[in-house]
Motif scaffolding. Structure first.
Motif, mmCIF file in Angstrom:
data_model
loop_
_atom_site.group_PDB
_atom_site.id
_atom_site.type_symbol
_atom_site.label_atom_id
_atom_site.label_comp_id
_atom_site.label_asym_id
_atom_site.label_seq_id
_atom_site.Cartn_x
_atom_site.Cartn_y
_atom_site.Cartn_z
ATOM 1 N N LEU A 40 0.858 -1.180 0.000
ATOM 2 C CA LEU A 40 0.000 0.000 0.000
ATOM 3 C C LEU A 40 0.898 1.234 0.000
ATOM 4 O O LEU A 40 1.527 1.556 1.009
ATOM 5 C CB LEU A 40 -0.914 -0.007 1.223
ATOM 6 N N LEU A 41 0.983 1.892 -1.135
ATOM 7 C CA LEU A 41 1.847 3.064 -1.296
ATOM 8 C C LEU A 41 0.968 4.297 -1.403
ATOM 9 O O LEU A 41 0.166 4.424 -2.329
ATOM 10 C CB LEU A 41 2.716 2.909 -2.545
ATOM 11 N N VAL A 42 1.124 5.221 -0.467
ATOM 12 C CA VAL A 42 0.322 6.441 -0.449
ATOM 13 C C VAL A 42 1.169 7.593 -0.978
ATOM 14 O O VAL A 42 2.316 7.769 -0.566
ATOM 15 C CB VAL A 42 -0.191 6.754 0.969
ATOM 16 N N ASP A 43 0.611 8.371 -1.884
ATOM 17 C CA ASP A 43 1.355 9.449 -2.531
ATOM 18 C C ASP A 43 1.364 10.699 -1.641
ATOM 19 O O ASP A 43 0.301 11.185 -1.232
ATOM 20 C CB ASP A 43 0.699 9.771 -3.875
ATOM 21 N N ASP A 44 2.570 11.201 -1.358
ATOM 22 C CA ASP A 44 2.752 12.464 -0.624
ATOM 23 C C ASP A 44 2.313 12.398 0.840
ATOM 24 O O ASP A 44 2.112 13.443 1.468
ATOM 25 C CB ASP A 44 1.998 13.614 -1.296
ATOM 26 N N LEU A 45 2.157 11.229 1.396
ATOM 27 C CA LEU A 45 1.749 11.125 2.805
ATOM 28 C C LEU A 45 2.954 11.370 3.706
ATOM 29 O O LEU A 45 3.953 10.652 3.636
ATOM 30 C CB LEU A 45 1.162 9.743 3.087
ATOM 31 N N GLY A 46 2.867 12.384 4.562
ATOM 32 C CA GLY A 46 3.972 12.714 5.456
ATOM 33 C C GLY A 46 4.049 11.800 6.660
ATOM 34 O O GLY A 46 3.052 11.166 7.050
ATOM 35 N N PHE A 47 5.221 11.739 7.263
ATOM 36 C CA PHE A 47 5.434 10.903 8.446
ATOM 37 C C PHE A 47 4.448 11.255 9.556
ATOM 38 O O PHE A 47 3.962 10.375 10.275
ATOM 39 C CB PHE A 47 6.874 11.088 8.942
#
Length: 491
Positions: A40-47
């Motif tokens: 599951l790769l989320v685009d632009d999700l910050g820490f």
């Protein structure tokens, strides 16, 4: 019966019991189903954009938080680059994107004081992907969402080992049709949805359907959300919810950021309060929950490895600046921690302990070698990542350094630069003039206290190590502009 006879009888019984146990264990191992993999790769999700990493998070991510409770969460997880395409390259190949000169989003060519380094705008077909590692092992392979790794269908997921492609093409965002709402008019997402459908939910449904259909055979399901990338568009019900919530949040929303190029003062968001972005995060989280629920419903959770991460830091310095990464400095497009430190959560049945936390530094280059090791597959040549199994079991990793190389001017205002992390120390090098900065991340995660002058030996050691790496990966640097010569690394 003599005592010695009783003793011999006892020994024989113990030996026979041991043999029976070994045979039983071997049979169980033989009969156990092969591992499945869900990425599951989320685009632009910050820490700091998920509750599992940030108890004070403005955004609500109950499904990701629930997943974290069942898995191992990494506090020092990284992307290989501060923007999308290079990190996606590294996740697919286990290699630093610099080796292929894939060092910026495809195809970003912004100029500043100098011209950027040469950019390869495609993942070469000779690169071996996770899907191509798993196919010889009998895996069904599925991709959904954002690809952004090549300019035309010759470089789309089916050309790199994926049996199914739902929505992956050259665009870096949902820029066609009604964008995040149907009709999407994505040429690789067929058939199109009826009016009103929401893109993250559509991608989650497609992924869940693939999992359900392939539950009785080994599979790779790779869901690369377009969320939470711009354009900033949220479901009206969720936007309304967070607008009401934002009213209760007080404080300054922005602060000054260092100026790299251009004449417009740049600001950085320092307070999470953006209602539309919050709506996008929660909708993505709901989509994650739909996929996780299908894994449970299919009865395959005990042999399915699930990985959740992001491709770069949260967007905090441009394009609406929707999120804050504090206490991390910077964001997407910057080699500071806010641009490269990511959510990393991995659930590996029988290996990871539920609710466990690791502070081992890991990176997107580690995904492929970890999956390859799990299925005893042969690694492609020139892999930079390592198998994370020791860390997943709660132990240390045998790695001396991680590296970053971004010889471009980012859309988000970041400077061209490189970085190296060794232990708790991180050195940042600026490519316009060669200045270096040294930080102790164990004490200064916000990268505010520059130790380069007070620890010159440490700074020089790390600079030498970084320059050696430049040579190893054939790193390219800024180029002349208007007769001005940029800095180049030298010993």
């Amino acid at each position: 019966m003599r005592p010695e006879s009783k003793s011999r009888c006892l020994i024989v019984c113990v030996l026979l019991l041991g043999v029976a146990t070994l045979r039983s264990t071997a049979a169980a191992e033989t009969d156990s189903p092969p591992l499945n993999f869900v990425v599951l790769l989320v685009d632009d999700l910050g820490f700091m954009d998920i509750g599992a990493n940030n108890p004070n998070c403005f955004y609500e991510t109950p499904n990701i938080d629930r997943f974290s409770d069942s898995a191992m969460r990494f506090t020092n997880g990284y992307a290989a680059n501060p923007v999308c395409s290079p990190t996606r390259f590294s996740l697919m190949t286990g290699r630093y994107p610099t080796r292929a000169q894939a060092t910026n989003f495809f195809s970003g060519k912004r100029e500043g004081t100098f011209r950027p380094a040469p950019l390869n705008d495609k993942m070469p077909l000779e690169e071996v992907t996770i899907a191509e590692v798993l196919k010889p092992k009998g895996y069904q392979t599925f991709f959904a969402g954002k690809w952004h790794l090549g300019p035309d269908p010759n470089f789309y997921p089916p050309a790199q080992g994926f049996d199914v492609n739902m929505g992956g093409y050259h665009r870096g965002g949902p820029y066609t049709g009604k964008k995040y709402f149907s009709p999407f008019q994505n040429p690789e997402l067929k058939p199109d949805s009826p009016p009103g459908d929401h893109l993250p939910d559509r991608l989650a449904r497609e992924t869940a359907a693939f999992i359900k259909q392939n539950a009785d055979q080994p599979f790779l399901a790779y869901l690369a959300f377009y969320s939470v990338h711009t354009p900033l568009m949220g479901r009206p019900d969720l936007v309304k919810k967070y607008q009401a919530k934002a009213v209760e949040i007080e404080g300054e929303e922005f602060a000054d950021e260092e100026q790299v190029f251009g004449d417009r003062p740049r600001k950085v968001r320092i307070l999470q309060k953006h209602a539309v972005y919050a709506a996008m995060v929660e909708a993505m989280d709901q989509a994650v929950g739909k996929v996780l629920d299908q894994i449970d419903a299919a009865g395959i959770a005990d042999h399915t490895v699930v990985v959740l991460t992001s491709d770069n830091g949260g967007l905090s310095t441009s394009e609406g600046s929707p999120t804050s990464n504090l206490p991390l400095r910077g964001g997407k497009g910057w080699v500071y921690e806010g641009g490269i430190r990511e959510p990393w959560i991995i659930r590996y049945p029988g290996v990871t302990q539920p609710g466990s936390v690791s502070d081992e530094p890991i990176c997107s280059i580690d995904l492929l070698p970890t999956i390859a090791a799990a299925v005893d597959a042969t690694l492609p040549p020139s892999i930079d990542g390592i198998n994370l199994a020791p860390a997943l079991r709660g132990n240390s990793l045998d790695r001396d350094a991680l590296f970053w190389h971004y010889p471009h001017y980012s859309n988000q205002g970041g400077f061209p630069g490189g970085a190296i992390r060794m232990g708790n120390y991180k050195l940042v090098e600026r490519y316009e003039d060669g200045r270096i900065h040294l930080y102790d991340l164990s004490k200064d995660v916000g990268e505010k206290q520059d130790l380069a002058e007070s620890m010159p030996a440490k700074a020089e050691q790390m600079r030498h190590r970084l320059h050696d790496w430049y040579q190893d990966v054939n790193a390219q640097f800024l180029r002349e502009k208007n007769g001005n010569q940029p800095w180049v690394p030298s010993e």
